[in-house]
Design an enzyme around this catalytic site. Structure first.
Site, PDB file in Angstrom:
ATOM      1  CD  GLU A 260      -3.018  -1.041   0.152  1.00 11.80           C
ATOM      2  OE1 GLU A 260      -3.032  -0.053  -0.596  1.00 11.80           O
ATOM      3  OE2 GLU A 260      -3.839  -1.985   0.055  1.00 11.80           O
ATOM      4  NE  ARG A 264      -3.635   2.776  -0.893  1.00 10.01           N
ATOM      5  CZ  ARG A 264      -4.896   2.675  -0.532  1.00 10.01           C
ATOM      6  NH1 ARG A 264      -5.567   3.737  -0.141  1.00 10.01           N
ATOM      7  NH2 ARG A 264      -5.513   1.506  -0.529  1.00 10.01           N
ATOM      8  CG  ASP A 393      -6.149  -7.224  -7.515  1.00 10.09           C
ATOM      9  OD1 ASP A 393      -5.115  -7.567  -6.902  1.00 10.09           O
ATOM     10  OD2 ASP A 393      -6.907  -6.329  -7.093  1.00 10.09           O
ATOM     11  CD  GLU A 528     -10.640  -1.405  -8.626  1.00  7.33           C
ATOM     12  OE1 GLU A 528     -11.809  -1.052  -8.319  1.00  7.33           O
ATOM     13  OE2 GLU A 528      -9.682  -1.339  -7.831  1.00  7.33           O
TER      14      GLU A 528
HETATM   15  C1  DMJ Z   1      -6.194   0.563  -4.994  1.00 10.00           C
HETATM   16  O1  DMJ Z   1      -5.413   0.758  -3.885  1.00 10.00           O
HETATM   17  C2  DMJ Z   1      -5.441  -0.100  -6.098  1.00 10.00           C
HETATM   18  O2  DMJ Z   1      -6.105   0.083  -7.291  1.00 10.00           O
HETATM   19  C3  DMJ Z   1      -5.231  -1.565  -5.850  1.00 10.00           C
HETATM   20  O3  DMJ Z   1      -4.611  -2.189  -6.928  1.00 10.00           O
HETATM   21  C4  DMJ Z   1      -6.535  -2.226  -5.600  1.00 10.00           C
HETATM   22  N1  DMJ Z   1      -7.299  -1.577  -4.602  1.00 10.00           N
HETATM   23  C5  DMJ Z   1      -7.436  -0.151  -4.607  1.00 10.00           C
HETATM   24  C6  DMJ Z   1      -8.611   0.396  -5.359  1.00 10.00           C
HETATM   25  O4  DMJ Z   1      -9.716  -0.359  -5.395  1.00 10.00           O
END
Ligand code: DMJ
Length: 629
Positions: A260, A264, A393, A528
């Site tokens: 994270e 970010r 994912d 998404e």
């Molecule tokens: C974000 O932090 C990123 O896109 C991550 O890959 C998946 N989750 C969240 C958004 O849904």
């Protein structure tokens, strides 16, 4: 007596020189006489006109002006550009051209990119995957586009610019501008809440007018920096920059999640550095990047999930020594870029070691990976579940994006990506009833589950991006089918907002495609679907994608907007009368969702050109490396 030739020479010289001097003198005298004959008013007028001509001449001389501004020398650098080796300089947006292009939107420095033409067919460095990839050399030989048509590479490279003619009739321009303004307005509203009630903290709690802390690092502010830049919100950006300069410190005894904070914080700082050229952001990126490195000190070199950035210690979650597969394989774009910028290979080596190991591991099924990996053994654990949703994912997303970032030379990444897409097609795709929507389900110990996380909706965008880079045309077809499904996950809900997880009906006689379990009916303002709409619109210019995005934005405004500032996640997408706010605005709403809305509604294909940038999984654009690197 001088020889004749010499004499001639002397007499000629004297005579010419004499007459020249005389005539000059004569002209001077006569001018002076004339000047004296003029009245005082006439003389003043002439002097004034001469002054005007002189001043005008100097100020319009590009050479002189450039010199004064120091354009050719030291002073010409933007004040904050760090002294990097040439090849590591940020990829800055071009300056606007002379020609005014009034309908192009976006902040001035991001406008005007019509001249850009790069190699986009993206086929260099790729070997045969059933495609005519070998022919894709620079000689303009035929290559396969995502449309399946044979096109010349010079045209293939134009999918961003040529096939995507800008709509320049006044009605289209006005519509686009009103939607862009709606996104800016939504951002300002969200920012107002953050500023008033959560400034410098991780997340806004807009209902209770307070904040939530996760890492205590101003997560929302950092995640939102490049969004403000792209939206042209200069004042907000300047204030946020000030906070980063004065308040942001990573010297804190705090545990952060490696993934994270990489996507970010490190991602947000790196992209802001590239867009602005401001070395402040690079310095901060270096600081957080190096503080995250202890995570890689494991027996297997598969990183721990958590790092204490103050103490320099790292660990797994308390209950396990496993890490999540998506987390350890979705930090590569950022650390690779950090190595490129700093010239220190340690970041890249650490994350590529993870990729190498995962590439070789047993336990995949048709390129699909399990969800957990052990930090001691380096092996997959809890095998048996295969999903494109949570915990797996962005592994798939980063296979493709690393390949793009690195100039399409890393064959293993592409192989793994192509194999995984085939795996999805073979094992996870089904059609719903009654509408026949194509969805991506999950495999659990050999059983198919028709469960699809909203998170999976990154996939249409990623497939479309791959197709743009020359991967098989059927990836684009699948992308189009899946984005329709993701849109229906919104449209079929009473609020017009998607649940976190949908279950698709596949049995004959069902009357609705999507069922939502009580535990899954929340909406977290996730990006998404909007992200994928953006890619699909960029590559097809089909206006329906903008229209779908517009509907979604309106529904966010209707059901999640908090009057006093901010947006909130909600608990029940089925209940327009009472969607039940959860009192949290995730940082990705500003970092991703609103940014992708803006890019979706923009008709400028070069506003963050997909031929120059690749977005990390938190929507932070990373530069695609020049081919020579
Ligand atoms: C974000 O932090 C990123 O896109 C991550 O890959 C998946 N989750 C969240 C958004 O849904």
């Amino acid at each position: 007596m001088l020889p004749p030739s010499r004499r001639d020479f002397v007499s000629l010289t004297v005579s010419e020189s004499g007459s020249y001097t005389n005539s000059k003198q004569w002209r001077r005298q006569s001018c002076w006489r004339k000047w004296k004959q003029l009245s005082r008013l006439q003389r003043s007028l002439i002097l004034f006109t001469l002054m005007l001509l002189l001043v005008g001449g100097i100020t319009t001389s590009p050479t002189l002006i450039g010199h004064w501004r120091g354009e050719n020398g030291y002073d010409g650098k933007p004040p904050f550009v760090v002294n990097l080796k040439n090849e590591y300089r940020p990829i800055l947006p071009e300056l606007p051209s002379e020609k005014k292009d009034y309908h192009r939107r976006g902040p001035p420095v991001l406008q005007n990119h019509l001249q850009i033409k790069t190699n986009v067919s993206g086929l260099l460095g790729v070997e045969n995957h059933g495609l005519d990839l070998k022919n894709a050399d620079k000689g303009g030989k035929p290559v396969i586009s995502w449309r399946g048509a044979v096109i010349k590479e010079e045209h293939a490279s134009d999918t961003d610019t040529k096939d995507t003619e800008i709509q320049d009739d006044p009605a289209s321009i006005a519509l686009a501008e009103s939607r862009l303004e709606a996104v800016r307005e939504a951002f300002r509203h969200a920012w107002k809440g953050y500023k008033n009630f959560a400034w410098g903290h991780d997340e806004l709690k807009p209902i209770s007018k307070s904040y939530g802390e996760w890492f205590g690092l101003g997560l929302t502010l950092i995640d939102a920096l490049d969004t403000m830049w792209i939206l042209g919100l200069k004042e907000e950006f300047a204030e946020a920059r000030q906070w980063v300069a004065k308040e942001l410190s990573f010297d804190k005894n705090v545990d952060v999640n490696l993934f994270e904070s990489t996507i970010r914080i490190l991602g947000g700082l790196l992209s802001t550095y590239h867009l602005t050229g401001d070395s402040l952001f690079l310095e901060k990126a270096k600081d957080i990047g190096s503080r995250l490195m202890p995570a890689f000190n494991t027996a297997s070199k598969i990183p721990y999930s958590d790092v204490n950035i103050g103490k320099g210690t790292a660990h797994s979650p308390q209950w396990t020594s496993d890490s999540t597969v998506a987390e350890v394989t979705s930090i590569q774009l950022e650390f690779r870029e950090l190595s490129r910028l700093t010239g220190d290979p340690k970041y890249k080596l650490a994350v590529m070691e993870v990729m190498k190991q995962v590439h070789k591991l047993d336990g995949k099924q048709d390129g699909l990976v399990p969800m957990f990996i052990n930090t001691n053994s380096g092996l997959f654990t809890h095998q048996g579940t295969y999903t494109l949703g949570a915990r797996a994912d962005s592994y798939y997303e980063y296979l493709l994006k690393q390949w793009i970032q690195g100039g399409k030379t890393e064959k293993e990444l592409l192989d793994d990506y192509l194999q995984a897409v085939e795996g999805v097609k073979k094992k996870l795709l089904k059609k719903s009833t009654p509408s026949g929507l194509t969805f991506v389900g999950e495999l659990s110990h050999g059983h198919f589950s028709p469960k699809m996380d909203h998170l999976v909706c990154f996939l249409p965008g990623t497939l479309a991006l791959g197709a743009h880079y020359g991967l098989p045309a059927d990836h684009m077809e699948l992308a189009k089918q899946l984005i329709e499904t993701c849109y229906q996950m919104y449209a079929q809900m009473e609020t017009g907002l998607s649940p976190e997880i949908a279950h698709f009906n596949t049995h004959d006689g069902s009357t609705q495609d999507v069922d939502v379990k009580i535990a899954d009916r929340h909406n977290l303002l996730r990006p998404e679907t909007v992200e994928s709409l953006f890619y699909l619109y960029r590559f097809t210019k089909d206006k329906k994608y903008q229209q779908w995005g517009w509907e979604i934005l309106q529904n966010f405004n209707k059901y999640t907007r908090v009057p006093t500032g901010g947006y909130t996640s909600i608990n029940n997408v089925h209940d327009p009368a009472s969607p039940k706010p959860r009192d949290k605005m995730e940082s990705f709403f500003l970092g991703e969702t609103l940014k992708y809305f803006y890019l979706l509604f923009s008709d400028d294909p070069n506003l963050i050109s997909l031929d120059k940038y690749v977005f990390n999984t938190e929507a932070h654009p990373m530069p695609i490396w020049p081919q020579s690197e």
